[in-house]
Write a protein that holds these residues in place. Structure first.
Motif, PDB file in Angstrom:
ATOM      1  N   CYS A 312       2.450  -4.130  -8.188  1.00 14.71           N
ATOM      2  CA  CYS A 312       3.550  -4.778  -6.856  1.00 14.71           C
ATOM      3  C   CYS A 312       4.227  -3.675  -6.525  1.00 14.71           C
ATOM      4  O   CYS A 312       5.499  -4.612  -6.676  1.00 14.71           O
ATOM      5  CB  CYS A 312       4.019  -5.977  -7.433  1.00 14.71           C
ATOM      6  SG  CYS A 312       3.298  -6.822  -8.623  1.00 14.71           S
ATOM      7  N   PRO A 313       4.256  -2.770  -6.532  1.00 12.49           N
ATOM      8  CA  PRO A 313       4.486  -1.260  -6.071  1.00 12.49           C
ATOM      9  C   PRO A 313       5.992  -1.942  -4.790  1.00 12.49           C
ATOM     10  O   PRO A 313       7.153  -1.186  -4.698  1.00 12.49           O
ATOM     11  CB  PRO A 313       4.223   0.182  -5.376  1.00 12.49           C
ATOM     12  CG  PRO A 313       2.809  -1.003  -5.756  1.00 12.49           C
ATOM     13  CD  PRO A 313       2.872  -1.848  -6.275  1.00 12.49           C
ATOM     14  N   ARG A 314       4.583  -2.139  -3.817  1.00 15.81           N
ATOM     15  CA  ARG A 314       5.791  -3.050  -3.015  1.00 15.81           C
ATOM     16  C   ARG A 314       6.880  -3.722  -2.957  1.00 15.81           C
ATOM     17  O   ARG A 314       7.851  -4.091  -2.653  1.00 15.81           O
ATOM     18  CB  ARG A 314       5.175  -2.796  -1.920  1.00 15.81           C
ATOM     19  CG  ARG A 314       3.931  -1.799  -0.951  1.00 15.81           C
ATOM     20  CD  ARG A 314       4.538  -1.059  -0.631  1.00 15.81           C
ATOM     21  NE  ARG A 314       5.837  -1.342   0.259  1.00 15.81           N
ATOM     22  CZ  ARG A 314       5.485  -1.492   1.768  1.00 15.81           C
ATOM     23  NH1 ARG A 314       4.251  -1.120   1.696  1.00 15.81           N
ATOM     24  NH2 ARG A 314       5.844  -2.221   2.422  1.00 15.81           N
ATOM     25  N   ASP A 315       6.658  -5.210  -4.252  1.00 18.98           N
ATOM     26  CA  ASP A 315       7.569  -6.060  -4.535  1.00 18.98           C
ATOM     27  C   ASP A 315       8.663  -5.494  -5.098  1.00 18.98           C
ATOM     28  O   ASP A 315       9.985  -6.019  -4.592  1.00 18.98           O
ATOM     29  CB  ASP A 315       6.567  -7.449  -4.752  1.00 18.98           C
ATOM     30  CG  ASP A 315       5.609  -7.543  -3.460  1.00 18.98           C
ATOM     31  OD1 ASP A 315       5.761  -8.342  -3.070  1.00 18.98           O
ATOM     32  OD2 ASP A 315       4.706  -8.136  -5.154  1.00 18.98           O
ATOM     33  N   VAL A 316       8.634  -4.735  -6.469  1.00 17.36           N
ATOM     34  CA  VAL A 316       9.389  -4.586  -7.249  1.00 17.36           C
ATOM     35  C   VAL A 316      10.568  -3.822  -6.091  1.00 17.36           C
ATOM     36  O   VAL A 316      11.323  -3.305  -6.202  1.00 17.36           O
ATOM     37  CB  VAL A 316       8.661  -3.618  -8.155  1.00 17.36           C
ATOM     38  CG1 VAL A 316       9.762  -2.993  -9.136  1.00 17.36           C
ATOM     39  CG2 VAL A 316       7.631  -4.404  -9.425  1.00 17.36           C
ATOM     40  N   GLU A 317       9.473  -2.797  -5.342  1.00 14.63           N
ATOM     41  CA  GLU A 317      10.618  -1.721  -4.070  1.00 14.63           C
ATOM     42  C   GLU A 317      11.422  -2.698  -3.628  1.00 14.63           C
ATOM     43  O   GLU A 317      12.561  -2.127  -3.648  1.00 14.63           O
ATOM     44  CB  GLU A 317       9.719  -0.809  -3.422  1.00 14.63           C
ATOM     45  CG  GLU A 317      10.317   0.202  -2.712  1.00 14.63           C
ATOM     46  CD  GLU A 317       9.571   0.485  -1.383  1.00 14.63           C
ATOM     47  OE1 GLU A 317      10.331   1.464  -0.680  1.00 14.63           O
ATOM     48  OE2 GLU A 317       8.584   0.660  -1.564  1.00 14.63           O
ATOM     49  N   LEU A 318      11.062  -3.809  -2.972  1.00 14.42           N
ATOM     50  CA  LEU A 318      12.274  -4.426  -2.413  1.00 14.42           C
ATOM     51  C   LEU A 318      13.295  -4.500  -3.086  1.00 14.42           C
ATOM     52  O   LEU A 318      14.463  -4.840  -2.763  1.00 14.42           O
ATOM     53  CB  LEU A 318      11.382  -6.034  -2.144  1.00 14.42           C
ATOM     54  CG  LEU A 318      11.904  -6.714  -1.420  1.00 14.42           C
ATOM     55  CD1 LEU A 318      12.117  -6.707   0.152  1.00 14.42           C
ATOM     56  CD2 LEU A 318      11.196  -8.225  -1.112  1.00 14.42           C
ATOM     57  N   PHE A 319      13.531  -4.974  -4.580  1.00 15.81           N
ATOM     58  CA  PHE A 319      14.595  -5.750  -5.621  1.00 15.81           C
ATOM     59  C   PHE A 319      14.969  -4.227  -5.402  1.00 15.81           C
ATOM     60  O   PHE A 319      16.097  -4.583  -5.407  1.00 15.81           O
ATOM     61  CB  PHE A 319      14.234  -6.254  -7.057  1.00 15.81           C
ATOM     62  CG  PHE A 319      13.604  -7.443  -6.783  1.00 15.81           C
ATOM     63  CD1 PHE A 319      14.462  -8.572  -6.619  1.00 15.81           C
ATOM     64  CD2 PHE A 319      12.247  -8.112  -5.889  1.00 15.81           C
ATOM     65  CE1 PHE A 319      14.385  -9.784  -6.000  1.00 15.81           C
ATOM     66  CE2 PHE A 319      12.127  -8.867  -5.898  1.00 15.81           C
ATOM     67  CZ  PHE A 319      13.176 -10.394  -5.874  1.00 15.81           C
TER      68      PHE A 319
END
Length: 489
Positions: A312-319
């Motif tokens: 989940c690179p994009r989800d983690v990047e959001l945080f």
């Protein structure tokens, strides 16, 4: 509802999958030619998730996407929508004729869109949906809807709306990360030969001995409490840990684990505590080394974290971009290095020599407070730190006596991480019957019949997520937080 599986079944009915680049041309030709047929003779539309549509390699016709409108923009000759169904952080752009716009087609409304999946001319997106029809399944009153388009709502704000906050980018990303982290933890244990045990939620014991229990009563028992009749014939409680049940199973299986809800009646409003949270617990038989337990804890943490980052690179990047900008670099460095290990004795000496003034004075024999844990992590270079061999009197009865002279310690370990403090706690268990006879009678039968040296640990799942994502408050990493004076929904 067919859902994702129904979409794949529909794909299998087609001549070839839209996701196969080698056979796509013939597939697209069949879709195109079918559009000239009467509607009743056409092949059924392929139902796609937003994630599937965004990841498609080639264009396709007659697809259907369902979800919620994240934005809507109407121009003179074209109508733009962005649809999200929770399968990805990114939304799918829908391009439609302005005639398809209606009063009910608003931000937040639930829609079903049919049309053709085409390559997008924009660099920021791979595919878009050229709509042939838009059906509003559920309208949304935008004036009273607490989430507003194009606003980045603070986590504290959306926490007020437990029934709606899953529609926000932040909680949507968090829930996908929770799902992947859960799968990664199960995969880690299965790959290492552990048996998953479903330990009970209702129990008659207090594993931690702290007395912070939720007692269970039926409504009838509450009304007739004076009679003292218990549904189970004994007082029953919500579990604080599955450890004792895992120890039972460790008498027949050398490697076991459990992963489920636990409950603590702590009257705390801190950002680190919940009344209901999820715990990962494991037990290993035939081990006399605390290092064995620590190695599993470290391997589990690193493997699960690496898996979450890759899936989940994009989800983690959001945080890591909007919540904790420096967290990504710290975690990448942590994954490369070995965790630090210090003894309780060393920890106390470090705290005594600190220039910082603590609210709780550090003394040998006193439990480490959150302020102590954070300082130790900082002192060791802002990396995870194992603290081992705690005083005998600080820990529960089941921890193994080190028999180490006048100070007397037990083979216990806590894993401290930056920004959080304690993440995991574990120990070798006291398997020697004579040592237990002076402690607690109920534990003895487990040691009479084929007892072996063993040990285990527990990791708070929400604290784990709090750490890897850099979220300040633990209430923001669980869908429905339970804490004193709050049990919404």
């Amino acid at each position: 509802m067919l859902g994702a599986r129904g979409g794949w079944r529909a794909l299998r009915r087609c001549p070839s999958s839209i996701f196969s680049s080698s056979s796509f041309s013939s597939s697209f030709s069949s879709f195109s030619s079918s559009s000239s047929l009467p509607r009743e003779q056409r092949a059924p539309a392929v139902r796609l998730r937003v994630r599937q549509a965004l990841g498609a390699r080639e264009a396709a016709g007659e697809v259907q996407v369902q979800g919620w409108v994240r934005s809507i923009r109407s121009q003179k000759e074209i109508l733009f929508l962005h649809i999200n169904d929770g399968s990805s952080l990114e939304s799918l752009q829908v391009v439609a004729d302005p005639s398809m716009e209606s009063r009910d087609l608003t931000f937040g409304s639930a829609v079903e869109v049919r049309g053709k999946l085409v390559k997008s001319p924009h660099k920021m997106q791979n595919m878009e949906l050229k709509a042939e029809s838009i059906r509003v399944v559920g309208p949304c009153d935008t004036l009273s809807f607490p989430l507003k388009a194009k606003e980045r709502h603070p986590l504290e704000y959306i926490r007020q709306f437990p029934h709606l906050r899953c529609r926000s980018n932040a909680l949507g990303a968090l829930l996908r990360i929770r799902s992947e982290a859960t799968a990664a933890i199960h995969s880690f244990f299965q790959d290492h030969g552990y048996v998953h045990i479903h330990t009970p939620i209702i129990t008659s014991n207090d594993c931690e001995g702290a007395g912070e229990l939720f007692q269970i009563e039926t409504s009838n028992e509450t009304q007739k409490s004076a009679e003292k009749n218990h549904f189970f014939n004994v007082p029953a409680f919500l579990t604080v840990s599955g450890q004792l049940h895992l120890e039972v199973m460790a008498g027949a299986f050398t490697h076991v684990f459990t992963f489920g809800p636990t409950f603590r009646a702590e009257n705390s409003q801190s950002r680190r505590h919940l009344a209901e949270f999820y715990m990962v617990e494991a037990e290993l038989s035939f081990t006399e080394s605390l290092q064995d337990i620590m190695q599993v804890m470290e391997d589990l943490f690193k493997t699960a974290t690496s898996t979450v980052f890759s899936r989940c690179p994009r989800d983690v990047e959001l945080f890591h971009k909007y919540v904790a900008p420096a967290q990504k670099g710290r975690l990448e460095q942590m994954l490369k290095n070995k965790f630090v290990t210090i003894s309780y004795n060393e920890a106390v000496e470090i705290l005594k020599q600190a220039s910082q003034t603590f609210a709780f004075k550090p003394e040998w024999g006193c439990d480490l407070q959150t302020e102590h844990e954070k300082y130790l992590v900082q002192h060791c270079g802002e990396v995870p730190v194992f603290v081992i061999n705690y005083p005998y009197d600080l820990k529960p009865f089941y921890m193994r006596d080190n028999e180490d002279g006048p100070q007397r310690t037990v083979a216990a370990v806590d894993l401290l991480v930056p920004g959080i403090g304690e993440l995991c706690g574990g120990s070798l268990r006291e398997e020697r019957l004579p040592f237990l006879q002076s402690r607690l009678q109920r534990y003895l039968d487990l040691r009479k019949f084929g007892s072996v040296p063993h040990g285990g640990f527990g990791m708070g799942f929400e604290r784990y997520l709090q750490y890897i994502l850099g979220v300040d408050n633990i209430k923001d990493v669980i869908p429905f937080p339970r804490f004193p004076h709050s049990c919404l929904l």
